[in-house]
Design a protein around this motif. Structure first.
Motif, PDB file in Angstrom:
ATOM      1  N   ASN A 192       1.163  -0.976   0.288  1.00  0.00           N
ATOM      2  CA  ASN A 192       0.546  -0.063  -0.222  1.00  0.00           C
ATOM      3  C   ASN A 192       0.834   0.936  -0.214  1.00  0.00           C
ATOM      4  O   ASN A 192       0.666   2.030  -0.811  1.00  0.00           O
ATOM      5  CB  ASN A 192      -0.746  -0.105   0.941  1.00  0.00           C
ATOM      6  CG  ASN A 192      -2.163  -0.904   1.404  1.00  0.00           C
ATOM      7  OD1 ASN A 192      -3.810  -0.771   0.371  1.00  0.00           O
ATOM      8  ND2 ASN A 192      -1.998  -2.496   0.965  1.00  0.00           N
ATOM      9  N   PHE A 193       2.212   1.066   0.561  1.00  0.00           N
ATOM     10  CA  PHE A 193       2.959   3.063   1.128  1.00  0.00           C
ATOM     11  C   PHE A 193       3.782   2.379  -0.679  1.00  0.00           C
ATOM     12  O   PHE A 193       3.243   3.769  -1.376  1.00  0.00           O
ATOM     13  CB  PHE A 193       4.145   2.385   2.076  1.00  0.00           C
ATOM     14  CG  PHE A 193       5.143   3.062   1.728  1.00  0.00           C
ATOM     15  CD1 PHE A 193       4.064   4.664   2.753  1.00  0.00           C
ATOM     16  CD2 PHE A 193       6.465   3.462   1.688  1.00  0.00           C
ATOM     17  CE1 PHE A 193       5.105   5.187   2.336  1.00  0.00           C
ATOM     18  CE2 PHE A 193       7.236   4.562   1.992  1.00  0.00           C
ATOM     19  CZ  PHE A 193       6.438   5.530   2.164  1.00  0.00           C
ATOM     20  N   THR A 194       3.552   1.650  -1.285  1.00  0.00           N
ATOM     21  CA  THR A 194       5.102   1.844  -2.640  1.00  0.00           C
ATOM     22  C   THR A 194       3.562   2.047  -3.845  1.00  0.00           C
ATOM     23  O   THR A 194       4.001   2.653  -4.892  1.00  0.00           O
ATOM     24  CB  THR A 194       5.455   0.426  -2.811  1.00  0.00           C
ATOM     25  OG1 THR A 194       4.798  -0.663  -2.761  1.00  0.00           O
ATOM     26  CG2 THR A 194       6.582   0.441  -2.097  1.00  0.00           C
ATOM     27  N   ALA A 203       6.903  10.353 -11.129  1.00  0.00           N
ATOM     28  CA  ALA A 203       8.733  11.140 -11.567  1.00  0.00           C
ATOM     29  C   ALA A 203       9.844  10.419 -10.850  1.00  0.00           C
ATOM     30  O   ALA A 203      11.269  10.018 -11.728  1.00  0.00           O
ATOM     31  CB  ALA A 203       8.745  11.922 -12.006  1.00  0.00           C
ATOM     32  N   ASP A 204       9.781   9.973  -9.473  1.00  0.00           N
ATOM     33  CA  ASP A 204      10.162   9.636  -8.705  1.00  0.00           C
ATOM     34  C   ASP A 204      10.689   8.267  -7.641  1.00  0.00           C
ATOM     35  O   ASP A 204      11.404   8.001  -7.496  1.00  0.00           O
ATOM     36  CB  ASP A 204      10.615  10.967  -7.673  1.00  0.00           C
ATOM     37  CG  ASP A 204      10.725  12.527  -8.297  1.00  0.00           C
ATOM     38  OD1 ASP A 204      11.085  12.222  -8.154  1.00  0.00           O
ATOM     39  OD2 ASP A 204       9.548  13.161  -7.956  1.00  0.00           O
ATOM     40  N   TRP A 205       9.390   7.510  -7.817  1.00  0.00           N
ATOM     41  CA  TRP A 205       8.757   6.109  -7.896  1.00  0.00           C
ATOM     42  C   TRP A 205       8.714   5.453  -9.017  1.00  0.00           C
ATOM     43  O   TRP A 205       7.589   5.905  -9.070  1.00  0.00           O
ATOM     44  CB  TRP A 205       8.256   5.945  -6.870  1.00  0.00           C
ATOM     45  CG  TRP A 205       8.642   4.857  -6.388  1.00  0.00           C
ATOM     46  CD1 TRP A 205       7.352   4.028  -6.465  1.00  0.00           C
ATOM     47  CD2 TRP A 205       8.864   4.421  -4.714  1.00  0.00           C
ATOM     48  NE1 TRP A 205       7.486   2.663  -5.735  1.00  0.00           N
ATOM     49  CE2 TRP A 205       8.911   2.734  -4.836  1.00  0.00           C
ATOM     50  CE3 TRP A 205      10.195   5.082  -4.264  1.00  0.00           C
ATOM     51  CZ2 TRP A 205       9.465   2.117  -3.844  1.00  0.00           C
ATOM     52  CZ3 TRP A 205      10.703   3.660  -3.570  1.00  0.00           C
ATOM     53  CH2 TRP A 205      10.761   3.074  -3.431  1.00  0.00           C
ATOM     54  N   THR A 206       9.615   5.009  -9.704  1.00  0.00           N
ATOM     55  CA  THR A 206       9.810   3.795 -10.456  1.00  0.00           C
ATOM     56  C   THR A 206       9.656   2.640 -10.804  1.00  0.00           C
ATOM     57  O   THR A 206      10.057   1.611 -11.850  1.00  0.00           O
ATOM     58  CB  THR A 206      10.669   4.268 -11.878  1.00  0.00           C
ATOM     59  OG1 THR A 206      11.823   3.871 -11.523  1.00  0.00           O
ATOM     60  CG2 THR A 206      10.954   5.455 -12.329  1.00  0.00           C
ATOM     61  N   LEU A 207       9.415   2.315  -9.285  1.00  0.00           N
ATOM     62  CA  LEU A 207       9.915   0.323  -9.185  1.00  0.00           C
ATOM     63  C   LEU A 207       8.206   0.179  -8.363  1.00  0.00           C
ATOM     64  O   LEU A 207       7.956  -1.194  -8.284  1.00  0.00           O
ATOM     65  CB  LEU A 207      10.501   0.886  -7.273  1.00  0.00           C
ATOM     66  CG  LEU A 207      11.783   1.129  -7.573  1.00  0.00           C
ATOM     67  CD1 LEU A 207      12.169   1.616  -6.094  1.00  0.00           C
ATOM     68  CD2 LEU A 207      12.637   0.515  -8.429  1.00  0.00           C
ATOM     69  N   GLY A 208       6.828   0.642  -9.012  1.00  0.00           N
ATOM     70  CA  GLY A 208       5.938   0.097  -9.359  1.00  0.00           C
ATOM     71  C   GLY A 208       5.749  -0.272  -7.609  1.00  0.00           C
ATOM     72  O   GLY A 208       6.042   0.519  -6.519  1.00  0.00           O
ATOM     73  N   TRP A 213       9.641  -5.076  -1.042  1.00  0.00           N
ATOM     74  CA  TRP A 213      10.528  -4.164  -0.749  1.00  0.00           C
ATOM     75  C   TRP A 213      11.051  -3.882  -2.083  1.00  0.00           C
ATOM     76  O   TRP A 213      12.391  -4.870  -2.246  1.00  0.00           O
ATOM     77  CB  TRP A 213      10.731  -3.486   0.431  1.00  0.00           C
ATOM     78  CG  TRP A 213      11.319  -2.146   0.227  1.00  0.00           C
ATOM     79  CD1 TRP A 213      13.614  -1.761   0.013  1.00  0.00           C
ATOM     80  CD2 TRP A 213      11.007  -1.174   0.906  1.00  0.00           C
ATOM     81  NE1 TRP A 213      12.655  -0.842   0.497  1.00  0.00           N
ATOM     82  CE2 TRP A 213      12.354   0.057   0.544  1.00  0.00           C
ATOM     83  CE3 TRP A 213       9.815  -0.314   0.894  1.00  0.00           C
ATOM     84  CZ2 TRP A 213      12.014   1.348   0.970  1.00  0.00           C
ATOM     85  CZ3 TRP A 213       9.584   0.872   0.665  1.00  0.00           C
ATOM     86  CH2 TRP A 213      10.104   2.022   0.244  1.00  0.00           C
ATOM     87  N   LYS A 214      11.281  -3.266  -2.538  1.00  0.00           N
ATOM     88  CA  LYS A 214      12.096  -3.610  -3.812  1.00  0.00           C
ATOM     89  C   LYS A 214      13.423  -2.298  -4.117  1.00  0.00           C
ATOM     90  O   LYS A 214      14.666  -2.412  -4.790  1.00  0.00           O
ATOM     91  CB  LYS A 214      11.529  -3.551  -5.281  1.00  0.00           C
ATOM     92  CG  LYS A 214      10.349  -3.865  -5.488  1.00  0.00           C
ATOM     93  CD  LYS A 214       9.850  -4.645  -6.622  1.00  0.00           C
ATOM     94  CE  LYS A 214       8.806  -5.496  -7.680  1.00  0.00           C
ATOM     95  NZ  LYS A 214       8.618  -5.333  -8.435  1.00  0.00           N
TER      96      LYS A 214
END
Length: 362
Positions: A192-194, A203-208, A213-214
């Motif tokens: 949920n957080f990600t 633009a700043d979080w590209t890890l889905g 945790w990735k």
């Protein structure tokens, strides 16, 4: 444990929400009437596990239910949402808690454990996610989603970084290295957080988003208790954890910028305003919710999770016992126990739908 009585009042404001179909450790007695409804007691033994976010709620529910239904024995372990779902699929848990609904690839595997029925996602506990931190001299930290994304992806490493300063005009921020902490086990809280970061700071979080945790760097800690312990004992740290754990550990909580451009404190009312934008994305008796993390509702706190109980609609050998217990947890009496535990009771518009789905379990 700090009492969270403001939760009941806050969430009560959302009782008229229109959710459309399109889309522990605490041993104190709960506030209000927590009596088990006559006829819901069923003899049997249930084994359950999953979400650690709901463990305090589950412990209270089990204590009350077993106190009035002596022939039912229920065991719940807070193994984490990912482990819970795998246990359900493996047939080693009668029902499980998960902070995320079953994913598309998990649904058919779970359905296979429900002959003649399906695995239902039943929202049962609202647990807002607090961004917690341990930074001496900074008591009213404000953070936007792009800044959070940069912190947790390792792009921002110092507390006096210009991006953090821009979110906190006039604040004196120390030249301290940021120690980010994340869940080391698979967790619906992480999912949920990600998901919030991926939908509000693309633009700043590209890890889905995922239960695992990735992002590189940071320190992992197991389960919600491990996260709070790590933050409390590490100067300069920051993490994400369910509000009940943040309150129990007396951790500082950051105000989060919502889609309306406001830095919002986490309260029952502010979390309820985000839940007001949720829609039921499931079909039939499945009640998977679609939460708008980018809500523009004034005063809304945008990072919230819903813990689901995942159970068979039909086909479980222990259907009667599961139905009896979930009838209690989804009742007005069962939900009234949550306010004092750092959770938010389900708004009536949601609770009544859950209760109706549970009533059909066979």
């Amino acid at each position: 444990m700090k009492l969270q009585r403001y939760y009941v009042a806050g969430i009560a404001l959302t009782a008229t929400l229109a959710l459309t179909a399109c889309g522990s450790d605490n041993t104190d007695s709960p506030a209000g009437d927590a009596s088990v409804a006559p006829g819901s007691c069923t003899a049997g033994q249930l084994t359950a596990q999953g979400s650690s976010a709901q463990k305090n709620a589950m412990d209270e529910w089990i204590k009350t239910y077993q106190g009035q239904c002596a022939d039912t024995k229920i065991g719940y372990e807070g193994t984490g949402s990912g482990a819970g779902i795998q246990a359900f699929i493996a047939g080693t848990a009668d029902f499980v808690g998960s902070d995320s609904a079953l994913k598309e690839e998990e649904q058919p595997q779970a359905d296979a454990k429900c002959p003649g029925g399906q695995a239902l996602n039943l929202p049962m506990v609202i647990g807002p996610i607090a961004v917690v931190y341990n930074l001496d001299g900074v008591d009213n930290l404000q953070l936007s989603s792009p800044t959070l994304a940069k912190i947790f992806s390792g792009k921002i490493t110092k507390w006096n970084d210009p991006a953090i300063a821009a979110d906190n005009s006039g604040a004196k921020l120390p030249d301290t290295t940021i120690a980010s902490v994340h869940r080391s086990d698979e967790s619906g809280t992480t999912d949920n957080f990600t998901k919030y970061l991926s939908k509000t700071a693309e633009a700043d979080w590209t890890l889905g988003n995922a239960k695992a945790w990735k992002a590189p760097g940071g320190t992992g800690a197991a389960k919600s208790d491990g996260v709070t312990t790590a933050v409390k004992s590490t100067a300069g740290s920051i993490s994400y954890v369910e509000l009940s754990y943040a309150e129990n550990s007396d951790l500082k909580k950051a105000k989060i910028k919502n889609g309306a451009g406001e830095y919002t404190e986490l309260t029952g009312e502010s979390a309820g305003k985000t839940i007001a934008g949720a829609k039921v994305a499931g079909t039939g008796d499945d009640l998977k919710l679609d939460i708008d993390y980018a809500t523009t509702e004034p005063g809304a706190y945008p990072i919230v999770l819903v813990t689901y109980e995942i159970a068979c609609s039909k086909g479980s050998a222990k259907a009667a016992a599961i139905k009896g217990f979930l009838t209690y947890t989804s009742s007005t009496a069962g939900q009234s126990a949550l306010g004092d535990l750092g959770y938010a009771p389900l708004p009536e518009a949601v609770r009544s739908k859950v209760e109706a789905s549970v009533a059909k379990i066979s």
